[in-house]
Design an enzyme around this catalytic site. Structure first.
Site, PDB file in Angstrom:
ATOM      1  N   LYS A 120       0.831  -1.206   0.000  1.00  0.00           N
ATOM      2  CA  LYS A 120       0.000   0.000   0.000  1.00  0.00           C
ATOM      3  C   LYS A 120       0.864   1.253   0.000  1.00  0.00           C
ATOM      4  CE  LYS A 120      -1.632   2.048   3.537  1.00  0.00           C
ATOM      5  NZ  LYS A 120      -2.287   2.424   4.809  1.00  0.00           N
ATOM      6  N   ASP A 138      -6.463   1.034   1.085  1.00  0.00           N
ATOM      7  CA  ASP A 138      -6.491   1.136   2.548  1.00  0.00           C
ATOM      8  C   ASP A 138      -7.863   0.675   3.025  1.00  0.00           C
ATOM      9  OD1 ASP A 138      -8.231   3.183   1.894  1.00  0.00           O
ATOM     10  OD2 ASP A 138      -7.215   4.701   3.113  1.00  0.00           O
TER      11      ASP A 138
END
Length: 225
Positions: A120, A138
């Site tokens: 991420k 997320d």
């Protein structure tokens, strides 16, 4: 979600916010990398409060190494997991200096080899700092993608790969920003505000809240006083 609905979803979000931006503060790719790594299990607001001071002292890997772990820990002590994060910041700085000449690499594999950096974080840096059409998943993106039916998946990687597949090319660069902001401010975890959602008619969520929660009238409030 049907292909036409996906395109319409992004079109509406784009019309409302043509140039979405992340809410973390940064001054160069290195400070963005540090900020994103620090934001794990912390709010952007809390990270910004800490990094304003930190980046004023050290905005390059070399300066961060000179600052030292104790000083870094002191600057970020208001952020969750600050002890581990301080160690990672220092190790990351050392790796960048020793392996990359003090520069932030522009490919995911190299980024993921850095301390405290996962997929991420790598995707955020590639997207924001280097303009690559990556999608960072997320909790907000994961929730919105599953709840709306845009790109349902059991893991963040599942969702990322599906989003990359279904998102029309013109929207790829800003896709995760639109979805993050939508999840943060409208499609909230506990109480989605469907009554003011610009994509409510496209959404596949079965428990839509089409009216805002009732509030006490002013008369009732006056009596309570």
């Amino acid at each position: 979600m049907k292909k036409a609905d996906v395109a319409e979803l992004y079109l509406r979000l784009a019309e409302l916010n043509p140039e979405p931006e992340g809410e973390l503060e940064w001054v160069n790719p290195y400070t963005l990398l540090v900020a994103v790594a620090l934001s794990a299990q912390a709010t952007d607001v809390s990270v910004n409060l800490a990094t304003r001071r930190l980046f004023a002292l050290a905005d390059t890997p070399t300066k961060m190494l000179a600052l030292g772990e104790d000083a870094v820990r002191e600057q970020i002590k208001t952020i969750g997991l600050f002890n581990t994060k301080a160690k990672n910041v220092m190790l990351m700085a050392r790796q960048l200096v020793d392996l990359h000449g003090g520069e932030v690499p522009q490919d995911r594999a190299a980024l993921e080899q850095l301390a405290g950096v996962g997929r991420k974080t790598a995707n955020v840096v590639l997207n924001i700092a280097f303009g690559q059409p990556t999608i960072a998943v997320d909790t907000h993106v994961f929730r919105v993608s599953n709840r709306t039916g845009l790109a349902p998946g059991k893991t963040p990687l599942d969702v990322e790969l599906k989003l990359a597949k279904v998102t029309p090319a013109p929207f790829l660069l800003h896709a995760h920003h639109w979805l993050i902001l939508h999840g943060r401010y409208i499609c909230k975890a506990r109480a989605p505000e469907c009554w003011r959602c610009p994509i409510v008619d496209l959404c596949r969520y079965r428990e839509k809240k089409l009216a805002p929660p009732k509030t006490r009238s002013s008369g009732t409030a006056d009596q309570a006083q």
